[in-house]
Design a protein around this motif. Structure first.
Motif, short mmCIF file in Angstrom:
data_model
loop_
_atom_site.label_atom_id
_atom_site.label_comp_id
_atom_site.label_asym_id
_atom_site.label_seq_id
_atom_site.Cartn_x
_atom_site.Cartn_y
_atom_site.Cartn_z
N ASP A 70 24.50 0.74 21.54
CA ASP A 70 25.70 1.47 20.98
C ASP A 70 24.86 2.42 19.99
O ASP A 70 23.80 2.36 19.18
CB ASP A 70 26.78 0.78 20.19
CG ASP A 70 26.17 -0.22 18.93
OD1 ASP A 70 25.36 -0.08 18.35
OD2 ASP A 70 26.96 -1.38 18.98
N LEU A 71 25.54 3.68 19.83
CA LEU A 71 25.08 4.94 19.06
C LEU A 71 26.33 5.54 18.28
O LEU A 71 27.29 5.55 19.11
CB LEU A 71 24.15 5.75 19.99
CG LEU A 71 22.85 5.30 20.48
CD1 LEU A 71 23.37 5.15 22.36
CD2 LEU A 71 22.06 6.45 20.72
N ASP A 75 28.61 11.30 14.60
CA ASP A 75 27.93 11.83 13.37
C ASP A 75 26.38 12.10 13.90
O ASP A 75 25.54 11.33 14.33
CB ASP A 75 27.75 10.46 12.46
CG ASP A 75 27.08 10.75 11.08
OD1 ASP A 75 26.06 11.51 11.29
OD2 ASP A 75 27.31 10.14 10.12
N PRO A 76 26.29 13.56 13.85
CA PRO A 76 24.83 14.01 14.59
C PRO A 76 23.72 13.35 13.73
O PRO A 76 22.79 12.80 14.19
CB PRO A 76 25.03 15.32 13.93
CG PRO A 76 26.15 15.51 13.12
CD PRO A 76 27.18 14.58 13.40
N GLY A 77 23.86 12.95 12.37
CA GLY A 77 22.55 12.37 11.73
C GLY A 77 22.06 11.00 12.01
O GLY A 77 21.44 10.72 12.34
N ALA A 78 23.43 10.33 12.12
CA ALA A 78 23.33 9.01 12.60
C ALA A 78 23.14 8.76 14.02
O ALA A 78 22.23 7.85 14.39
CB ALA A 78 24.76 8.29 12.14
N PHE A 79 23.54 9.67 14.92
CA PHE A 79 23.12 9.53 16.16
C PHE A 79 21.65 9.80 16.25
O PHE A 79 21.19 9.09 16.99
CB PHE A 79 23.75 10.73 17.06
CG PHE A 79 23.43 10.89 18.49
CD1 PHE A 79 23.71 9.96 19.36
CD2 PHE A 79 22.69 12.08 18.66
CE1 PHE A 79 23.49 10.22 20.75
CE2 PHE A 79 22.21 12.00 20.07
CZ PHE A 79 22.59 11.28 21.16
N ALA A 80 20.90 10.92 15.76
CA ALA A 80 19.59 11.01 15.74
C ALA A 80 18.98 9.90 15.25
O ALA A 80 17.75 9.44 15.86
CB ALA A 80 19.15 12.42 14.85
N ALA A 81 19.42 9.23 14.09
CA ALA A 81 18.62 7.87 13.76
C ALA A 81 18.66 6.70 14.83
O ALA A 81 18.04 5.95 14.90
CB ALA A 81 19.14 7.49 12.41
N GLY A 85 16.41 3.00 18.63
CA GLY A 85 17.00 1.87 19.13
C GLY A 85 17.26 1.93 20.56
O GLY A 85 17.00 1.07 21.33
N LEU A 86 17.90 3.29 21.05
CA LEU A 86 17.87 3.51 22.25
C LEU A 86 16.44 3.50 23.03
O LEU A 86 16.18 2.71 24.29
CB LEU A 86 18.67 4.76 22.65
CG LEU A 86 18.70 5.13 24.17
CD1 LEU A 86 19.48 4.27 25.03
CD2 LEU A 86 19.44 6.58 24.14
N ASP A 87 15.73 4.06 22.61
CA ASP A 87 14.28 4.12 23.11
C ASP A 87 13.52 2.68 23.35
O ASP A 87 13.15 2.59 24.28
CB ASP A 87 13.36 5.13 22.19
CG ASP A 87 13.78 6.55 22.65
OD1 ASP A 87 14.60 6.96 23.44
OD2 ASP A 87 13.20 7.56 21.77
N ALA A 88 13.85 1.86 22.37
CA ALA A 88 13.08 0.76 22.41
C ALA A 88 13.99 -0.04 23.60
O ALA A 88 13.13 -1.11 24.05
CB ALA A 88 13.41 -0.13 20.95
#
Length: 292
Positions: A70-71, A75-81, A85-88
């Motif tokens: 989940d992402l 929220d643009p800043g939270a999405f970037a952060a 986790g997605l890449d991992a």
């Protein structure tokens, strides 16, 4: 075979790697013995990563159906952060060799829980003017999956910003991401899985088969409970024991090819693991009796 049946760690209350109620080897061995051909990843790392993950899957003859990521798209800043986790997760999925692309792991994109949506069952979702930016971030996440050689699906889910049939429609209109159709969550949101298969069939890239009880779900919401309370109250019974017309759903699958993931979410603690395993054996037997 165009459909293979998988199970999922959530059926055993596995929501975190730390303190999981059942060892991964025991879970995989039990499900392989029950006749399942694959497994959802559960929380990333629960089944291991790299060589350890591959060894476990090979030893039990299980495929990896995919896994939840989940992402915070709103929220643009939270999405970037959240992209780290997605890449991992994508690195874990991409490390598993697959002979048939129909059964490659599907990164299952979703929103995190949005508690106000359980406020009596009538809390509003995403404001209309925010949908374009929200969907653009979903598209970015989907494209990132494809950059790793993986085809993603988006999972609508009770208690999140993509819950209702109308919200699913909006997301499909604004992105090219495939859908993970979850029969139980769609039913709890007021939708009809058979209608969904007819209208969204060409966008369905993965299938989560759940039975569900609106009565249990609505009772939890009316009492101010969250999704965990609904799960504890029996919102997701064994296949054939709820309100969803599952034989009609299976009859409407048409040309679907890929993983069919059986899910029967349970609370994360206090579970009778023997009873859960009996339920999962019964779920597999139910599917065999209905031709799958």
């Amino acid at each position: 075979m165009s459909i293979k049946v998988a199970n999922a760690p959530v059926n055993f209350g596995v929501y975190r790697v730390e303190g999981a109620p059942l060892d991964a080897d025991a879970l995989l061995g039990a499900l392989a013995g029950a006749g399942y051909a694959g497994i959802d990843s559960g929380p990333i790392g629960y089944l291991g990563t790299g060589a350890r993950l591959r060894e476990r899957l090979e030893r039990t003859g299980m495929g990896l159906a995919g896994g939840w990521v989940d992402l915070r798209y709103e929220d643009p800043g939270a999405f970037a952060a959240d992209l780290a986790g997605l890449d991992a997760a994508l690195a874990v999925f991409a490390s598993v060799p697959v002979a048939d692309g129909r059964f490659a792991p599907r990164p299952t994109l979703a929103c995190p829980a949005h508690p106000p949506r359980f406020a009596g069952g009538a809390a509003p979702g995403l404001p209309g003017e925010e949908w374009a930016a929200f969907a653009s971030r979903v598209q970015r996440a989907a494209d990132r999956c494809r950059d790793h050689g993986l085809e993603p699906v988006f999972h609508h889910h009770a208690g999140t910003l993509v819950e209702t049939p109308e919200e699913v429609e909006r997301l499909l209109e604004l992105t090219d991401v495939s859908l993970c159709l979850d029969t139980g969550h769609l039913w709890l949101a007021g939708g009809d899985p058979v209608t969904a298969l007819r209208e969204w069939g060409d966008r369905i890239g993965q299938f989560h088969l759940k039975d569900a009880s609106r009565e249990a779900h609505d009772r939890a919401r009316a009492a101010g409970g969250d999704l965990a309370a609904a799960v504890a109250g029996g919102a997701f019974p064994a296949l054939g024991a709820g309100e969803v017309d599952l034989p009609a759903v299976l009859g409407a699958l048409g040309g679907y090819q890929g993983w069919l993931v059986v899910e029967q979410d349970v609370p994360g603690s206090g579970q009778d693991l023997d009873r859960i395993l009996a339920d999962q054996r019964a779920n597999r037997a139910w599917l065999r009796a209905h031709g799958i």
